[in-house]
Design a protein around this motif. Structure first.
Motif, PDB file in Angstrom:
ATOM      1  N   ALA A   1     -75.209 -51.699 -27.569  1.00  0.00           N
ATOM      2  CA  ALA A   1     -76.564 -52.221 -27.786  1.00  0.00           C
ATOM      3  C   ALA A   1     -77.371 -51.275 -28.658  1.00  0.00           C
ATOM      4  CB  ALA A   1     -77.267 -52.441 -26.444  1.00  0.00           C
TER       5      ALA A   1
ATOM      6  N   CYS B   1     -75.196 -62.041 -34.598  1.00  0.00           N
ATOM      7  CA  CYS B   1     -75.078 -62.016 -33.145  1.00  0.00           C
ATOM      8  C   CYS B   1     -73.940 -61.049 -32.823  1.00  0.00           C
ATOM      9  CB  CYS B   1     -74.699 -63.387 -32.602  1.00  0.00           C
ATOM     10  SG  CYS B   1     -75.857 -64.698 -32.959  1.00  0.00           S
TER      11      CYS B   1
ATOM     12  N   TRP C   1     -82.814 -58.610 -28.599  1.00  0.00           N
ATOM     13  CA  TRP C   1     -81.743 -59.568 -28.343  1.00  0.00           C
ATOM     14  C   TRP C   1     -82.020 -60.384 -27.096  1.00  0.00           C
ATOM     15  CZ3 TRP C   1     -78.472 -59.180 -32.344  1.00  0.00           C
ATOM     16  CH2 TRP C   1     -78.368 -57.959 -32.995  1.00  0.00           C
TER      17      TRP C   1
ATOM     18  N   VAL D   1     -79.855 -62.022 -24.244  1.00  0.00           N
ATOM     19  CA  VAL D   1     -78.491 -61.839 -23.760  1.00  0.00           C
ATOM     20  C   VAL D   1     -78.134 -62.956 -22.789  1.00  0.00           C
ATOM     21  CG1 VAL D   1     -76.895 -60.276 -22.584  1.00  0.00           C
ATOM     22  CG2 VAL D   1     -78.740 -59.346 -23.993  1.00  0.00           C
TER      23      VAL D   1
ATOM     24  N   HIS E   1     -75.109 -61.551 -27.330  1.00  0.00           N
ATOM     25  CA  HIS E   1     -76.426 -61.049 -27.713  1.00  0.00           C
ATOM     26  C   HIS E   1     -76.868 -61.785 -28.973  1.00  0.00           C
ATOM     27  CE1 HIS E   1     -75.750 -57.415 -25.108  1.00  0.00           C
ATOM     28  NE2 HIS E   1     -74.514 -57.820 -25.310  1.00  0.00           N
TER      29      HIS E   1
END
Length: 86
Positions: free
Chosen positions: A62, A78, A3, A5, A31
């Motif tokens: 996460a 996302c 990802w 961020v 993310h």
């Protein structure tokens, strides 16, 4: 999944919390997949903690989304984690 961020700040409703050091803003971590595709669905992650612990930076979200994203049949998405204590 990997990802990218980014941090985004949004105004609180009706200026609530403006007297605090955050100046009435809601901190949100967005993310996005490294592929940088547009128009992907967004999943909102609200961390746990019973209004006393936890933050938008915790790793449980996460880790969970990385496991989901790694599944071959999973569509790309996302996700955002938010400091929700308004």
């Amino acid at each position: 999944g990997k990802w990218k961020v980014g941090e985004e700040m949004f105004p609180r409703p009706n200026g609530a919390g403006a007297e605090q050091e955050d100046c009435g803003l809601i901190r949100t971590l967005v993310h996005r997949p490294l592929s940088e595709e547009c128009g992907l669905p967004l999943v909102l992650w609200a961390h746990g903690g019973g209004m006393t612990i936890g933050s938008c930076e915790e790793s449980y979200g996460a880790d969970l989304f990385a496991q989901i994203y790694a599944q071959e049949s999973c569509p790309k998405f996302c996700w955002a984690s938010v400091e929700y204590r308004l």
